[in-house]
Design an enzyme around this catalytic site. Sequence first.
Site, PDB file in Angstrom:
ATOM      1  NE  ARG A  55      -2.387  -0.276   3.737  1.00 54.73           N
ATOM      2  CZ  ARG A  55      -3.142   0.179   4.517  1.00 54.73           C
ATOM      3  NH1 ARG A  55      -4.512   0.332   4.608  1.00 54.73           N
ATOM      4  NH2 ARG A  55      -2.662   0.431   5.991  1.00 54.73           N
TER       5      ARG A  55
ATOM      6  CB  THR B  15      -2.776   7.330  -2.277  1.00 52.42           C
ATOM      7  OG1 THR B  15      -1.993   6.116  -2.528  1.00 52.42           O
ATOM      8  CG2 THR B  15      -1.814   8.453  -2.815  1.00 52.42           C
TER       9      THR B  15
ATOM     10  CG  ASP C 139       2.918  -3.186   9.200  1.00 51.53           C
ATOM     11  OD1 ASP C 139       2.944  -4.192   8.624  1.00 51.53           O
ATOM     12  OD2 ASP C 139       2.933  -2.187   8.386  1.00 51.53           O
TER      13      ASP C 139
HETATM   14  C1  PRP Z   1      -0.754  -4.810   4.456  1.00 45.85           C
HETATM   15  C2  PRP Z   1      -1.387  -6.195   4.379  1.00 45.85           C
HETATM   16  C3  PRP Z   1      -2.615  -6.241   3.299  1.00 45.85           C
HETATM   17  C4  PRP Z   1      -2.672  -4.505   3.103  1.00 45.85           C
HETATM   18  C5  PRP Z   1      -4.021  -4.354   3.551  1.00 45.85           C
HETATM   19  O1  PRP Z   1       0.305  -4.910   3.490  1.00 45.85           O
HETATM   20  O2  PRP Z   1      -0.849  -7.248   4.694  1.00 45.85           O
HETATM   21  O3  PRP Z   1      -1.802  -6.492   1.968  1.00 45.85           O
HETATM   22  O4  PRP Z   1      -1.723  -3.891   3.833  1.00 45.85           O
HETATM   23  O5  PRP Z   1      -4.494  -3.009   3.498  1.00 45.85           O
HETATM   24  P1  PRP Z   1      -5.721  -2.823   2.392  1.00 45.85           P
HETATM   25  O6  PRP Z   1      -6.719  -3.525   2.681  1.00 45.85           O
HETATM   26  O7  PRP Z   1      -5.945  -1.163   2.855  1.00 45.85           O
HETATM   27  O8  PRP Z   1      -5.077  -2.696   0.858  1.00 45.85           O
HETATM   28  P2  PRP Z   1       1.367  -3.978   3.512  1.00 45.85           P
HETATM   29  O9  PRP Z   1       1.110  -2.789   2.257  1.00 45.85           O
HETATM   30  O10 PRP Z   1       1.724  -3.345   4.717  1.00 45.85           O
HETATM   31  O11 PRP Z   1       2.635  -4.396   2.796  1.00 45.85           O
HETATM   32  P3  PRP Z   1       3.693  -5.705   3.344  1.00 45.85           P
HETATM   33  O12 PRP Z   1       2.679  -6.933   3.479  1.00 45.85           O
HETATM   34  O13 PRP Z   1       4.679  -5.612   2.400  1.00 45.85           O
HETATM   35  O14 PRP Z   1       4.082  -5.069   4.680  1.00 45.85           O
HETATM   36  N1  URA Z   2      -1.936  -3.572   6.918  1.00 48.10           N
HETATM   37  C1  URA Z   2      -1.263  -4.022   8.310  1.00 48.10           C
HETATM   38  O1  URA Z   2      -0.556  -4.742   8.329  1.00 48.10           O
HETATM   39  N2  URA Z   2      -2.308  -3.855   9.356  1.00 48.10           N
HETATM   40  C2  URA Z   2      -3.313  -3.005   9.146  1.00 48.10           C
HETATM   41  O2  URA Z   2      -4.023  -2.805  10.357  1.00 48.10           O
HETATM   42  C3  URA Z   2      -3.576  -2.529   8.281  1.00 48.10           C
HETATM   43  C4  URA Z   2      -3.128  -2.887   6.858  1.00 48.10           C
END
Ligand code: PRP
Ligand code: URA
Length: 208
Positions: free
Chosen positions: A103, A107, A199
Site C-alpha cells: 500500500r 494514498t 502492521d
Molecule cells: C498490508 C496487508 C495487506 C494490506 C491491507 O500490506 O498485508 O496486503 O496492507 O491493506 P488494504 O486492505 O488497505 O489494501 P502492506 O501494504 O503493509 O505490505 P507488506 O505486506 O509488504 O508489509
Molecule cells: N496492514 C496491516 O498490516 N495492518 C493493518 O491494520 C492494516 C493494513
Amino acid sequence: MSKVTVLNHPLIDHKMSQVRDKHTNTKAFRETVSEIGALITYEITRDFKTTPKTIETPMAVMTAYELEKPVVIVPILRAGLGMVDGIHNIIPTAKIGHIGIYRDEETLEPKSYYQKFPKTITDSVVLVVDPMLATGGSASYAIDVLKKHGVLDIRYVGLVGCPEGIQRLQNDHPDVSIYLAALDEKLDKNGYIVPGLGDCGDRLFGTK
Ligand code: PRP
Ligand code: URA
C-alpha cells in the site's frame, strides 16, 4: 452479495489473542499466524466438491472421495506468506502462486510489483491469502488480476477484517466468499485496523 464467514471458534479466538498482543515476539507471532491459517482451512474447504474414486483398502474395495478441483494458494506478499505454511500443511497438494502488492503509505492505493502463478490456476479453486483486510484495496486488486488470468473460483482468506474492507470487497467482487478469523470495529486515519494487530508484515518479518 458475497458470503462473509467469521470463524467464531474458541481455539481460533485463543490464538488470535496471542497474535493481537503487542508483547508477542516475532517467533511466536509467525508460528501462531500459520496455525490460525491451518485452522481456518477446515472452514474454507467445508463446501468443496468431491469426486468418487474406487480404491482398495487392506480389507475391501470401496468408493472413496477426493477433492474434485485442484487448489492454488495465492498469498499477497509480504504478509500473506505468514499463513501459507499452515494452509499448505492441510492441503499439501495445493500449488502456490504469488502476488506482490504494497500500500502506498500516503494514498493507501495498492501498488503491484510481482506476479507468478501456476499454469493450472484457471481450473483451480484459488485461495487469496492476506491476514489484513483494511481498505480492501489490495485484496480487490489481487482478485482483479486473478480474474484477468481467467480464474473463476476465488475465496478470500484473512485474519482480521473491518467493515470498510468487507464493503469494498463485496462491491468489487460479489462472487468471492470472505473468510476471517475476526471482524474488528474500524480503520484509523492511517488505514490501520482498530483494535487489529498492528502492521502484520513487520511483525511477521521483524522489520520494525
Ligand atoms: C498490508 C496487508 C495487506 C494490506 C491491507 O500490506 O498485508 O496486503 O496492507 O491493506 P488494504 O486492505 O488497505 O489494501 P502492506 O501494504 O503493509 O505490505 P507488506 O505486506 O509488504 O508489509
Ligand atoms: N496492514 C496491516 O498490516 N495492518 C493493518 O491494520 C492494516 C493494513
